[in-house]
Design a protein around this motif. Structure first.
Motif, PDB file in Angstrom:
ATOM      1  N   ALA A 276       0.892  -1.167   0.000  1.00 46.08           N
ATOM      2  CA  ALA A 276       0.000   0.000   0.000  1.00 46.08           C
ATOM      3  C   ALA A 276       0.923   1.209   0.000  1.00 46.08           C
ATOM      4  CB  ALA A 276      -0.870   0.009   1.245  1.00 46.08           C
TER       5      ALA A 276
ATOM      6  N   ASP B  43      -2.087   4.053  -5.735  1.00 45.92           N
ATOM      7  CA  ASP B  43      -2.875   3.978  -4.503  1.00 45.92           C
ATOM      8  C   ASP B  43      -3.334   2.539  -4.287  1.00 45.92           C
ATOM      9  OD1 ASP B  43      -4.959   3.614  -6.317  1.00 45.92           O
ATOM     10  OD2 ASP B  43      -5.523   5.727  -6.263  1.00 45.92           O
ATOM     11  N   TRP B  44      -4.071   2.341  -3.212  1.00 49.05           N
ATOM     12  CA  TRP B  44      -4.490   0.982  -2.861  1.00 49.05           C
ATOM     13  C   TRP B  44      -5.439   0.404  -3.929  1.00 49.05           C
ATOM     14  CZ3 TRP B  44      -2.681  -2.841  -0.339  1.00 49.05           C
ATOM     15  CH2 TRP B  44      -3.487  -3.891   0.089  1.00 49.05           C
TER      16      TRP B  44
ATOM     17  N   TRP C 225       1.060  -9.163  -1.748  1.00 50.91           N
ATOM     18  CA  TRP C 225       0.685  -7.950  -1.003  1.00 50.91           C
ATOM     19  C   TRP C 225       1.232  -8.057   0.423  1.00 50.91           C
ATOM     20  CZ3 TRP C 225      -2.173 -10.917  -4.125  1.00 50.91           C
ATOM     21  CH2 TRP C 225      -2.862 -10.336  -5.186  1.00 50.91           C
TER      22      TRP C 225
ATOM     23  N   TYR D 113     -10.774   0.267   0.674  1.00 49.53           N
ATOM     24  CA  TYR D 113     -10.317  -0.244   1.958  1.00 49.53           C
ATOM     25  C   TYR D 113     -11.418  -1.141   2.521  1.00 49.53           C
ATOM     26  CZ  TYR D 113      -6.121   2.603   2.725  1.00 49.53           C
ATOM     27  OH  TYR D 113      -4.867   3.151   2.654  1.00 49.53           O
TER      28      TYR D 113
ATOM     29  N   ASP E 101      -8.229   8.831  -0.101  1.00 49.39           N
ATOM     30  CA  ASP E 101      -7.264   8.542   0.967  1.00 49.39           C
ATOM     31  C   ASP E 101      -7.683   9.156   2.294  1.00 49.39           C
ATOM     32  OD1 ASP E 101      -6.240  11.279   1.014  1.00 49.39           O
ATOM     33  OD2 ASP E 101      -5.358  10.781  -0.913  1.00 49.39           O
TER      34      ASP E 101
END
Ligand SMILES: Nc1nc2c(ncn2[C@@H]2O[C@H](COP(=O)(O)OP(=O)(O)OP(=O)(O)O)[C@@H](O)[C@H]2O)c(=O)[nH]1
Length: 468
Positions: A23, A66-67, A82, A133, A153
């Motif tokens: 991440a 980004d994630w 990951w 998330y 974020d």
């Protein structure tokens, strides 16, 4: 001694590359610093695993935006492993997970003035979560009655809450502390856990079963001491290091992370400590707010008299004056200067002079307070300005007279058995036409000099000067 079976070793040897995507922005768990170096708790685990397994050049650390991108690359087999992933049903379609090695609670953060506790208080409120998330998915699935909104974020989400664009954010507390400190968002508080807890695991693509058992074995062989060293390293990290967090944040965030990791590793009463963590976060925010208020007071207060200093009173003047001008309301200003003050200093000394200044300010402030009007500030050595928003010339004149008379009647002790009666000259100007505040103040100043010229201890009105 190799911890892997010959089959596992063979499988590993045959892999030319293992693409690992952290991440990119999930401190203190994992993130890339300003030099694009992979850092954080997971990064340290990876270092040990790398040494144990002798991965060498095989391990390719891929820095994605980004994630969301980490996940989509995973789905399309663009990456193979990951570092700090939450296990979800959706992800299990293409990833396999090790046992968790970090636990973090997702907390609910709101603005200070928010009333209510816990997730129930958020019904009908605009609650932001971080897109992609697991905490956000959990929120949407379990609390459909909330008005949930995804943001890219934590930082953006915290700012939205702080600035009033959203009512609450659900985020992990360690990262939240960091961004709250970084952005100086002092108006936030924690009102509880969201019920979601990250159980962060390593994950590998689901068609690479051998890698999963390799990673699990490697994780299992990391000793409690090594794990402790990881958190010690982060705790002791200097603020000048590549992780550009402030020292304060380092202490708090790392203390939070330390508590989290240690408790997970040693299996202590996690929930109880999580509550302590939340309390600490809220407390920290309150402390920071207090410090800021103190600094603000220092910057706006005149040291000698405790009233507004020049900068502060002129700032207030601009705002109040503009408001009255816009709304067509009256506005008056008084300029007060102590008479023959040099003599006081010369005769009794500077300290007594200071006492006289303080006494005069106190007399004036008390009157304004009782009347619930205006503000007083010290704009020069023995010169004060009184702002009287919404007050016309007639009323301002009677206020000025009252101030002058009360100052005259106030006995000020100079030395033992010696009392001094100070007097002041006052210039008054009231808003008459669309002029700038500076021009109004200038007229008050001219009126004050007129009061001095015509004998002191009196009030002179600027309008009368113009007319006469
Ligand atoms: N004790 C003390 N004196 C100050 C302070 N600031 C300025 N002064 C003194 O205030 C005096 C002002 O003197 P002048 O401007 O000549 O005016 P004045 O003696 O008050 O006479 P008029 O204004 O003409 O009535 C000077 O002696 C300054 O040193 C301060 O903070 N404390």
């Amino acid at each position: 001694q190799d911890i892997l079976t010959p089959e596992e070793r063979l499988w590993l040897d045959q892999q030319p590359v293992i693409r690992f995507a952290p991440a990119p922005n999930f401190p203190p768990v994992e993130f890339f610093n300003e030099d694009n170096e992979y850092q954080g708790i997971t990064a340290d685990f990876i270092k040990i695993i790398d040494q144990q397994l002798n991965l060498g050049q095989k391990l390719e650390i891929v820095q994605l935006k980004d994630w969301g991108e980490v996940m989509s690359e995973g789905r399309s087999r663009g990456i193979d492993m990951w570092g700090a992933a939450e296990k979800t049903v959706a992800r299990s379609q293409y990833m396999q997970f090790t046992e968790p090695y970090i636990r973090l609670p997702a907390v609910i953060i709101v603005r200070q003035e928010f009333a209510g506790d816990g997730i129930e208080a958020l019904v009908g409120k605009k609650v932001v979560g971080i897109e992609n998330y697991a905490s956000y998915e959990h929120l949407q699935e379990n609390y459909p009655q909330l008005n949930a909104l995804g943001v890219p974020d934590i930082e953006a989400g915290l700012r939205m809450v702080s600035y009033g664009a959203a009512d609450a954010i659900v985020a992990n507390n360690a990262a939240a502390i960091y961004y709250i400190e970084k952005n100086g968002l002092t108006n936030l508080k924690v009102i509880g856990e969201s019920g979601f807890e990250w159980n962060l695991r390593f994950a590998v693509r689901d068609d690479w079963a051998p890698l999963l058992s390799i990673m699990q074995k490697s994780l299992d062989s990391i000793t409690a001491l090594q794990k402790r060293d990881i958190y010690r390293y982060w705790i002791n990290l200097d603020s000048s290091d590549s992780w550009k967090f402030t020292k304060d944040y380092m202490l708090i965030a790392m203390a939070g992370a330390l508590v989290v990791i240690v408790l997970v590793l040693f299996g202590w009463g996690w929930r109880k400590r999580a509550a302590v963590n939340m309390q600490r976060l809220t407390q920290r925010i309150e402390e920071q707010k207090k410090i800021e208020e103190e600094l603000k007071n220092l910057a706006t207060t005149d040291e000698l008299t405790g009233t507004y200093n020049r900068r502060a009173i002129l700032e207030i003047a601009q705002t109040d004056y503009q408001k009255c001008l816009d709304e067509g309301q009256p506005f008056s200003v008084l300029l007060i200067d102590i008479d023959h003050f040099k003599q006081v200093n010369d005769q009794y000394g500077h300290e007594v002079g200071d006492r006289v200044i303080r006494a005069i300010v106190n007399v004036c402030s008390d009157i304004l307070k009782v009347k619930k009007i205006g503000h007083i500030g010290r704009i020069g050595g023995e010169e004060f300005v009184v702002l009287l928003p919404m007050i016309d010339q007639t009323e301002a004149h009677s206020v000025a007279e009252q101030l002058r008379q009360c100052v005259e009647k106030e006995p000020i002790q100079c030395i033992e058995n010696t009392w001094y009666s100070a007097t002041v000259s006052v210039g008054l100007a009231s808003l008459e036409h669309s002029e700038k505040f500076d021009e109004l103040l200038n007229r008050a100043d001219m009126a004050m000099y007129q009061a001095k010229k015509s004998g002191r201890n009196r009030v002179a009105v600027s309008h009368e000067l113009v007319a006469g």
